[in-house]
Design a protein around this motif. Structure first.
Motif, mmCIF file in Angstrom:
data_model
loop_
_atom_site.group_PDB
_atom_site.id
_atom_site.type_symbol
_atom_site.label_atom_id
_atom_site.label_comp_id
_atom_site.label_asym_id
_atom_site.label_seq_id
_atom_site.Cartn_x
_atom_site.Cartn_y
_atom_site.Cartn_z
ATOM 1 N N GLY A 112 0.978 -1.082 0.152
ATOM 2 C CA GLY A 112 -0.046 -0.095 -0.026
ATOM 3 C C GLY A 112 0.808 1.512 0.035
ATOM 4 O O GLY A 112 1.723 1.367 0.899
ATOM 5 N N GLY A 167 -0.636 4.406 0.222
ATOM 6 C CA GLY A 167 -1.324 5.601 0.506
ATOM 7 C C GLY A 167 -0.621 6.212 1.684
ATOM 8 O O GLY A 167 0.263 5.869 2.238
ATOM 9 N N GLY A 181 0.311 3.267 4.406
ATOM 10 C CA GLY A 181 1.366 2.643 3.963
ATOM 11 C C GLY A 181 2.583 3.548 4.047
ATOM 12 O O GLY A 181 3.735 2.858 4.760
ATOM 13 N N ASN A 202 5.358 2.439 -9.471
ATOM 14 C CA ASN A 202 4.468 3.344 -8.787
ATOM 15 C C ASN A 202 5.146 4.576 -8.255
ATOM 16 O O ASN A 202 6.185 4.699 -7.602
ATOM 17 C CB ASN A 202 3.980 2.496 -7.538
ATOM 18 C CG ASN A 202 2.839 3.322 -6.717
ATOM 19 O OD1 ASN A 202 3.102 4.333 -6.423
ATOM 20 N ND2 ASN A 202 1.660 3.023 -6.989
ATOM 21 N N CYS A 208 -1.850 -2.568 3.701
ATOM 22 C CA CYS A 208 -2.432 -1.293 4.030
ATOM 23 C C CYS A 208 -3.074 -0.751 2.802
ATOM 24 O O CYS A 208 -2.786 0.535 2.146
ATOM 25 C CB CYS A 208 -1.321 -0.192 4.238
ATOM 26 S SG CYS A 208 -0.214 -0.583 5.685
ATOM 27 N N THR A 209 -3.793 -1.735 1.972
ATOM 28 C CA THR A 209 -4.534 -1.323 0.681
ATOM 29 C C THR A 209 -5.963 -1.022 1.029
ATOM 30 O O THR A 209 -6.541 -1.161 1.816
ATOM 31 C CB THR A 209 -4.493 -2.513 -0.194
ATOM 32 O OG1 THR A 209 -5.036 -3.610 0.382
ATOM 33 C CG2 THR A 209 -2.803 -2.963 -0.619
ATOM 34 N N GLY A 269 -9.790 -1.122 0.887
ATOM 35 C CA GLY A 269 -10.882 -2.290 1.242
ATOM 36 C C GLY A 269 -11.047 -3.140 -0.096
ATOM 37 O O GLY A 269 -11.116 -4.323 0.017
ATOM 38 N N GLY A 301 -9.630 -3.341 -2.766
ATOM 39 C CA GLY A 301 -8.556 -4.079 -3.575
ATOM 40 C C GLY A 301 -7.742 -4.775 -2.594
ATOM 41 O O GLY A 301 -6.781 -5.379 -3.191
ATOM 42 N N ASN A 343 -9.889 -1.471 5.897
ATOM 43 C CA ASN A 343 -11.303 -1.273 5.993
ATOM 44 C C ASN A 343 -12.066 -1.392 4.807
ATOM 45 O O ASN A 343 -12.025 -1.038 3.936
ATOM 46 C CB ASN A 343 -11.580 0.055 6.845
ATOM 47 C CG ASN A 343 -11.217 0.121 8.288
ATOM 48 O OD1 ASN A 343 -11.555 -0.893 9.090
ATOM 49 N ND2 ASN A 343 -10.545 1.226 8.731
ATOM 50 N N LEU A 364 -5.104 -1.899 14.359
ATOM 51 C CA LEU A 364 -4.898 -0.500 13.947
ATOM 52 C C LEU A 364 -6.071 0.130 13.005
ATOM 53 O O LEU A 364 -5.919 1.504 12.614
ATOM 54 C CB LEU A 364 -3.526 -0.241 13.468
ATOM 55 C CG LEU A 364 -2.434 -0.549 14.252
ATOM 56 C CD1 LEU A 364 -1.060 -0.438 13.655
ATOM 57 C CD2 LEU A 364 -2.436 0.437 15.486
ATOM 58 N N ALA A 379 -4.129 7.337 10.551
ATOM 59 C CA ALA A 379 -2.644 6.641 10.059
ATOM 60 C C ALA A 379 -1.989 7.340 11.315
ATOM 61 O O ALA A 379 -0.815 6.649 11.919
ATOM 62 C CB ALA A 379 -2.376 7.176 8.678
ATOM 63 N N MET A 400 -1.969 5.737 14.508
ATOM 64 C CA MET A 400 -1.481 4.401 14.541
ATOM 65 C C MET A 400 -0.124 4.192 14.796
ATOM 66 O O MET A 400 0.344 3.399 15.853
ATOM 67 C CB MET A 400 -1.366 3.933 13.213
ATOM 68 C CG MET A 400 -2.883 3.462 12.449
ATOM 69 S SD MET A 400 -2.695 2.801 10.685
ATOM 70 C CE MET A 400 -4.312 2.863 10.287
#
Ligand SMILES: NC(=O)c1ccc[n+]([C@@H]2O[C@H](COP(=O)([O-])OP(=O)(O)OC[C@H]3O[C@@H](n4cnc5c(N)ncnc54)[C@H](OP(=O)(O)O)[C@@H]3O)[C@@H](O)[C@H]2O)c1
Length: 219
Positions: free
Chosen positions: A10, A12, A15, A38, A70-71, A73, A75, A98, A135, A140, A143
């Motif tokens: 992830g 975002g 991540g 990416n 951490c992707t 939900g 995906g 989530n 978490l 974030a 966390m």
């Protein structure tokens, strides 16, 4: 705890926030995405230094002794499937995702109606991974720095089917992120509850002027 190789699926805010915290602690972190090129991941590596790297979900899962999911939900199952059953076999997979569906805008709806959860779907997708959900009920930034809210006097939750993996994740939450209070919700069906809570979290966020808050369970 010794320096480790960690895979973070992830790119975002979750991540990169978890990845940056782990690099700051001395770990060697590979951020994973659908593509090996990416752009967000490349920027994060440039900003984060030599213990940071990036690649595909598959490469990040292979790199990690422990892996974070951490992707998004929608995906997440595709992401852990791409990460690969072989690369996750026997490894702790810390799932912070989530099951939020933003396809109709804000507020989001849940992908489930109480008889399934993303944690369970992910565990079914990679059955030999030791999936521990945690978490997902905080922002974030909270966390990795719970002390910024009420001096850390509030709760985070864990659930999962493997008791040893959960015990290790509780140690990690304490040692790496400084969580003081962890409530064990039992097996992975506990994810139905802590994922559903996030719909309420979104409403609390709307009712306040900050996303940096959490709940404290009092008896
Ligand atoms: N934002 C928060 O503070 C917060 C707090 C608690 C929990 N969470 C949960 O944590 C997760 C990450 O949240 P976020 O805001 O950091 O990022 P996000 O935008 O929800 O997710 C970004 C990641 O999801 C991947 N992704 C999206 N669609 C995909 C698909 N169809 N197949 C495979 N991968 C796909 C993206 O891959 P690419 O890199 O290839 O684009 C990217 O790495 C979410 O599940 C969210 O609900 C977020």
């Amino acid at each position: 705890m010794k320096a480790m190789k960690i895979g973070v699926l992830g790119t975002g805010v979750v991540g990169t926030t978890i990845g940056s915290k782990l690099v700051a602690l001395g770990h060697d972190v590979m951020l994973g995405a659908r593509s090996a090129t990416n752009e967000k991941a490349a920027v994060w590596v440039g900003e984060t230094g030599k213990r940071a790297s990036h690649g595909t979900f598959t490469a990040a899962a292979a790199h990690g002794e422990i892996v974070f999911n951490c992707t998004a939900g929608t995906g997440a199952v595709a992401a852990v499937t791409a990460a690969g059953v072989d690369n996750l076999r026997g490894k702790i997979l810390i799932d912070v995702s989530n099951p939020l569906d933003f396809s109709k805008g804000m507020p989001p709806s849940s992908m489930f109606r109480g008889d399934d959860s993303l944690g369970e779907q992910i565990q079914r997708a990679v059955p030999e991974a030791l999936v521990v959900k945690t978490l997902n009920t905080v922002n974030a930034h909270v966390m990795v720095a719970p002390g910024q809210v009420n001096g850390g006097d509030h709760h985070v939750f864990v659930c999962g089917d493997d008791g040893h993996a959960k015990a290790r994740v509780k140690e990690i939450l304490h040692a790496w992120f400084d969580w003081k209070h962890v409530i064990d919700l039992g097996d992975m069906t506990g994810a139905r509850g802590c994922e559903a809570y996030v719909l309420f979290w979104v409403r609390l966020w709307g009712a306040q002027s900050t996303a940096d808050f959490n709940i404290k369970v009092v008896k």
